[in-house]
Design a protein around this motif. Structure first.
Motif, PDB file in Angstrom:
ATOM      1  N   VAL A 107      32.648 -11.505   6.537  1.00 48.40           N
ATOM      2  CA  VAL A 107      31.837 -10.303   6.398  1.00 48.40           C
ATOM      3  C   VAL A 107      30.486 -10.738   6.771  1.00 48.40           C
ATOM      4  N   SER A 108      29.723 -11.912   6.587  1.00 49.56           N
ATOM      5  CA  SER A 108      28.334 -12.213   6.767  1.00 49.56           C
ATOM      6  C   SER A 108      28.072 -12.409   8.250  1.00 49.56           C
ATOM      7  N   SER A 109      29.056 -12.669   9.085  1.00 49.04           N
ATOM      8  CA  SER A 109      28.785 -12.676  10.461  1.00 49.04           C
ATOM      9  C   SER A 109      29.005 -11.323  11.173  1.00 49.04           C
ATOM     10  N   VAL A 110      29.506 -10.451  10.236  1.00 48.36           N
ATOM     11  CA  VAL A 110      29.898  -8.998  11.220  1.00 48.36           C
ATOM     12  C   VAL A 110      28.512  -8.267  10.722  1.00 48.36           C
ATOM     13  N   ARG A 111      28.000  -7.586  11.859  1.00 44.60           N
ATOM     14  CA  ARG A 111      26.851  -6.837  11.834  1.00 44.60           C
ATOM     15  C   ARG A 111      27.608  -5.222  11.899  1.00 44.60           C
ATOM     16  N   ILE A 112      27.352  -4.549  10.641  1.00 43.18           N
ATOM     17  CA  ILE A 112      27.995  -3.162  10.659  1.00 43.18           C
ATOM     18  C   ILE A 112      26.839  -2.026  10.658  1.00 43.18           C
ATOM     19  N   GLN A 113      27.094  -0.919  10.725  1.00 43.73           N
ATOM     20  CA  GLN A 113      26.589   0.415  11.029  1.00 43.73           C
ATOM     21  C   GLN A 113      26.703   1.408   9.814  1.00 43.73           C
ATOM     22  N   GLU A 114      25.728   1.539   8.906  1.00 42.48           N
ATOM     23  CA  GLU A 114      25.928   2.266   8.041  1.00 42.48           C
ATOM     24  C   GLU A 114      25.341   3.669   8.261  1.00 42.48           C
ATOM     25  N   VAL A 152      21.677   2.808   9.717  1.00 45.62           N
ATOM     26  CA  VAL A 152      21.083   1.385   9.616  1.00 45.62           C
ATOM     27  C   VAL A 152      22.023   0.327  10.292  1.00 45.62           C
ATOM     28  N   ARG A 153      21.879  -0.483  11.031  1.00 45.26           N
ATOM     29  CA  ARG A 153      22.663  -1.364  11.565  1.00 45.26           C
ATOM     30  C   ARG A 153      22.337  -2.791  11.218  1.00 45.26           C
ATOM     31  N   GLY A 154      23.003  -3.696  10.518  1.00 48.28           N
ATOM     32  CA  GLY A 154      22.819  -5.210  10.311  1.00 48.28           C
ATOM     33  C   GLY A 154      23.963  -5.830   9.380  1.00 48.28           C
ATOM     34  N   ILE A 155      23.590  -6.852   8.734  1.00 45.07           N
ATOM     35  CA  ILE A 155      24.872  -7.455   8.040  1.00 45.07           C
ATOM     36  C   ILE A 155      24.951  -6.567   6.824  1.00 45.07           C
ATOM     37  N   PHE A 156      26.050  -6.576   6.350  1.00 40.79           N
ATOM     38  CA  PHE A 156      26.616  -5.664   5.144  1.00 40.79           C
ATOM     39  C   PHE A 156      25.772  -5.385   4.209  1.00 40.79           C
ATOM     40  N   THR A 157      25.250  -6.438   3.575  1.00 42.33           N
ATOM     41  CA  THR A 157      24.469  -6.502   2.235  1.00 42.33           C
ATOM     42  C   THR A 157      23.274  -6.224   2.656  1.00 42.33           C
ATOM     43  N   ASP A 158      22.578  -6.386   3.985  1.00 44.96           N
ATOM     44  CA  ASP A 158      21.284  -5.777   4.279  1.00 44.96           C
ATOM     45  C   ASP A 158      21.454  -4.566   4.449  1.00 44.96           C
ATOM     46  N   ALA A 159      22.247  -3.980   5.175  1.00 41.30           N
ATOM     47  CA  ALA A 159      22.400  -2.765   5.572  1.00 41.30           C
ATOM     48  C   ALA A 159      22.646  -2.011   4.178  1.00 41.30           C
ATOM     49  N   ARG A 160      23.280  -2.195   3.203  1.00 40.10           N
ATOM     50  CA  ARG A 160      23.492  -1.562   1.860  1.00 40.10           C
ATOM     51  C   ARG A 160      22.439  -1.401   1.357  1.00 40.10           C
ATOM     52  N   ASP A 161      21.658  -2.448   1.131  1.00 38.93           N
ATOM     53  CA  ASP A 161      20.131  -2.620   0.550  1.00 38.93           C
ATOM     54  C   ASP A 161      19.111  -1.475   1.306  1.00 38.93           C
ATOM     55  N   ALA A 162      19.024  -1.434   2.512  1.00 45.31           N
ATOM     56  CA  ALA A 162      18.343  -0.691   3.215  1.00 45.31           C
ATOM     57  C   ALA A 162      18.629   0.881   3.059  1.00 45.31           C
ATOM     58  N   ILE A 163      20.056   1.094   3.157  1.00 41.61           N
ATOM     59  CA  ILE A 163      20.218   2.527   2.632  1.00 41.61           C
ATOM     60  C   ILE A 163      20.088   2.893   1.314  1.00 41.61           C
ATOM     61  N   SER A 164      20.255   1.975   0.259  1.00 43.01           N
ATOM     62  CA  SER A 164      19.665   2.401  -0.955  1.00 43.01           C
ATOM     63  C   SER A 164      18.260   2.773  -1.114  1.00 43.01           C
ATOM     64  N   LEU A 165      17.501   2.007  -0.226  1.00 44.24           N
ATOM     65  CA  LEU A 165      15.924   2.363  -0.296  1.00 44.24           C
ATOM     66  C   LEU A 165      15.657   3.502   0.226  1.00 44.24           C
ATOM     67  N   LEU A 166      16.294   3.968   1.620  1.00 45.10           N
ATOM     68  CA  LEU A 166      16.080   5.074   2.124  1.00 45.10           C
ATOM     69  C   LEU A 166      16.461   6.268   1.309  1.00 45.10           C
TER      70      LEU A 166
END
Length: 663
Positions: A107-114, A152-166
């Motif tokens: 999961v940490s190596s997968v860049r996802i898009q939320e 938002v595109r990035g590592i899962f945990t980072d993308a999740r935190d960014a979506i929460s802030l937005l």
């Protein structure tokens, strides 16, 4: 079912499994089912929440990767819910933990898009300059804004935190989770049968705290500040219920891009067997495991990484008074900082909000070189930019009419001069180092001359002395201003006189003159007061002497009521007949009779008019007894013409209300 010789039926609608058979076999089946669902007796259950794209990476093409994982960690069963993104791992505890670590690495190596849908109003808000950049500062993600969505595109945990802030910025509600393994969740769920634990936290923080069974996590919602407070209380509660199952290592933001990166934390998790995640809300690394030894090992690994990172990370904090220097460090279009990054091979992160510059390098030498370049850039910026504080009342003089003087000053010294927005009496001079130094010296000399020419001296002044200082129509003060070339202001409300301009000698001379005027006026005032007091004393003494020598026969005796007839006859001052009365002969005529003129019908009987009777009733009649002071006239109502007065003389009537009426 075959092993225990029972019938098992799953009722999907009710989420219930029904077991039928011999009691002993049914009880054994129930125990096995509980072990499978919740763990126990060497078996465990672990859950992860990942994005849809990360789920695909775990499953693999045609489910190949999931089958590889199940074969690699014998006896492990992996269940994946695509809709919720929950991955559940069941099996022997050791195998489950190892399988979990490998999934985290995947999961940490997968860049996802939320993606998140937005309204036109929200699009306008996010389109404002710097909004998205400030919200996602410090989070390694890429944000794309369209008319109806934000991605938002990035590592899962980072993308999740960014979506929460937005979401928080757009809706005002922030959401975060604390993920638990199955055994931890079961303990927390059992303790929360008493709702008072969560209720106290809710009341003290105004945040919403709920259990999410599907993901084995605790969800916290509300304003971000309240959520942070609730999270602190919640972690204390978890430490109390599950001692040694949790650990928190404070993580400065400067280290979050290195020590707390997804790949670095996945390595720590793989080596220790504990769950290790970055908690951006509390700026810490959260470590958890049902095995306290794994928690300790993970904490030690994280701290070792931090010690190593300190050699490769340098954080420069800038004082608030020098916040202006940050644009100088960055340079026009980022040119200066990009050049430094290229020359040193280090990464420079500048935070205008926190006033910090973070340098991250691959070795100590490169970081040391970058520190020296930053220090040189700041020193150069200080020499090329000078702030000068002007006297507050000199601003208009320095600027000049329509900015003429400040423009001329800038052109003469080849510098740029501008006022500081938040401090209107401060100016900023920028340009070449030599030119800035010369301009700074010139403006300091201008201030010295201005202060000398516009210096002021103030002295308190008694309000009673102000007229004497001003003189008639300002004659005294105008003469002083003309003679000494100073401006003199008198503040009546503050009882203060201020002398401005001119030379120091002239200002002092004006103050001396004013003091002399005040002293002279004060002396005259005291003399007048003494004379007035003396006159009062003399009059009092004379009155006492006259009183002692006065003849008793000379004392005035007020006339008694019986001597009223001896008073001066004033009847000529009044109308010849009472108001409201007319003679029988004149009744019905409209002609007026002037006062003092002899009327031909003067001897005719007087008849009271309706207005006269009403007036008499108003003034002389009331419920009390009226007193007739003197009666020489009577009213005769026997005639047909109305009430008549006889000619026996005036009648004085006093009512109980105090009116005396002559009729």
């Amino acid at each position: 079912a075959e092993e225990l010789n029972i019938d098992l039926a799953a009722r999907r609608n009710n989420h219930v499994v029904v077991a039928r058979g011999e009691k002993q076999n049914v009880l054994a089946a129930v125990a096995r089912l509980n072990q499978f669902l919740n763990g126990g007796d060497g078996h465990t259950v672990s859950k992860l929440i990942v994005s849809e794209q990360a789920v695909g990476a775990v499953i693999g093409k045609g489910g190949s990767r999931r089958m590889e994982l199940e074969d690699k960690y014998g006896g492990v069963k992996i269940f994946i819910e695509r809709d919720s993104g929950v991955i559940t791992i069941r099996g022997e505890e050791q195998s489950v933990q190892e399988c979990r670590m490998e999934i985290l690495k995947i999961v940490s190596s997968v860049r996802i898009q939320e993606s998140m849908p937005i309204t036109p109003q929200q699009h306008v808000e996010l389109s404002k300059p710097e909004v998205i950049r400030q919200l996602t500062s410090g989070i390694p993600v890429h944000v794309t804004l369209t008319e109806d969505s934000v991605s938002v595109r990035g590592i899962f945990t980072d993308a999740r935190d960014a979506i929460s802030l937005l979401k928080f910025h757009l809706t005002g509600e922030y959401e975060t989770r604390v993920e638990l393994d199955a055994s931890q969740y079961a303990t927390i769920s059992a303790s929360c049968r008493d709702p008072s634990h969560f209720n106290r936290m809710k009341e003290s923080t105004s945040a919403q705290i709920d259990l999410d069974r599907s993901s084995s996590s605790i969800v916290i919602k509300g304003k971000r500040g309240n959520v942070k407070k609730a999270k602190v209380l919640l972690m204390g509660f978890l430490d109390f219920l599950l001692p040694s199952n949790f650990a928190h290592v404070k993580m400065p933001k400067a280290f979050q891009s290195t020590v707390a990166s997804a790949a670095s934390l996945a390595d720590v998790s793989a080596l220790s067997g504990a769950s290790v995640v970055l908690d951006r809300d509390l700026n810490s690394i959260q470590i958890q495991s049902s095995d306290p030894e794994k928690v300790k090992e993970a904490a030690a690994l994280v701290k070792a990484k931090m010690i190593e990172a300190e050699k490769l990370v340098y954080v420069l904090s800038i004082d608030h008074s020098e916040s202006w220097i940050i644009p100088s460090i960055i340079g026009k279009g980022g040119q200066r900082i990009n050049t430094m990054s290229k020359d040193t091979g280090c990464r420079f992160d500048v935070s205008k909000q926190e006033l910090t510059v973070t340098i991250t390098g691959e070795d100590e030498d490169s970081v040391t070189k970058a520190k020296a370049m930053i220090a040189a850039a700041m020193d150069k910026a200080r020499r090329e930019c000078v702030f000068v504080q002007l006297p507050s009342n000199s601003i208009s003089a320095f600027i000049g009419k329509s900015g003429a003087h400040i423009t001329q000053f800038a052109e003469e010294h080849s510098v740029e001069v501008e006022r500081v927005r938040k401090e209107q009496s401060k100016i900023r001079i920028t340009g070449n180092e030599t030119a800035v130094s010369a301009a700074n010296a010139a403006i300091l000399e201008w201030i010295r001359v201005w202060q000398e020419n516009n210096a002021e001296v103030s002295i308190p002044l008694d309000k009673s002395m102000i007229p004497a200082v001003l003189g008639k129509e300002g004659s005294v003060i105008n003469a002083l201003q003309k003679d000494y070339g100073c401006r003199i202001d008198v503040d009546r409300s503050a009882s203060m006189i201020t002398v401005r301009g001119g030379t120091l000698l002239n200002r002092n001379e004006v103050i001396k003159k004013v003091s002399d005027i005040v002293a002279e006026e004060q002396a005259m005032k005291e003399e007048r007061e003494q004379k007035k007091q003396k006159d009062v004393e003399e009059r009092a003494e004379k009155a006492r002497a006259e009183e002692q020598n006065q003849d008793p026969a000379a004392i005035e005796v007020k006339p008694s009521e019986d001597s009223l007839d001896q008073r001066k006859d004033r009847t000529a001052e009044f109308a010849s007949r009472p108001v409201g009365m007319t003679s029988q002969a004149q009744k019905g005529k409209s002609s007026k009779i002037a006062w003092g003129r002899k009327d031909s019908s003067e001897d005719a009987p007087l008849v009271g008019t309706a207005a006269g009777r009403n007036l008499f009733g108003l003034l002389a009649s009331d419920d009390g007894d009226n007193t007739t002071l003197r009666s020489e006239m009577s009213i005769d109502s026997s005639t047909n013409g109305g009430d008549q007065l006889t000619e026996d003389g005036p009648v004085y009537v006093r009512s109980s209300s105090g009116f005396s009426v002559r009729v």
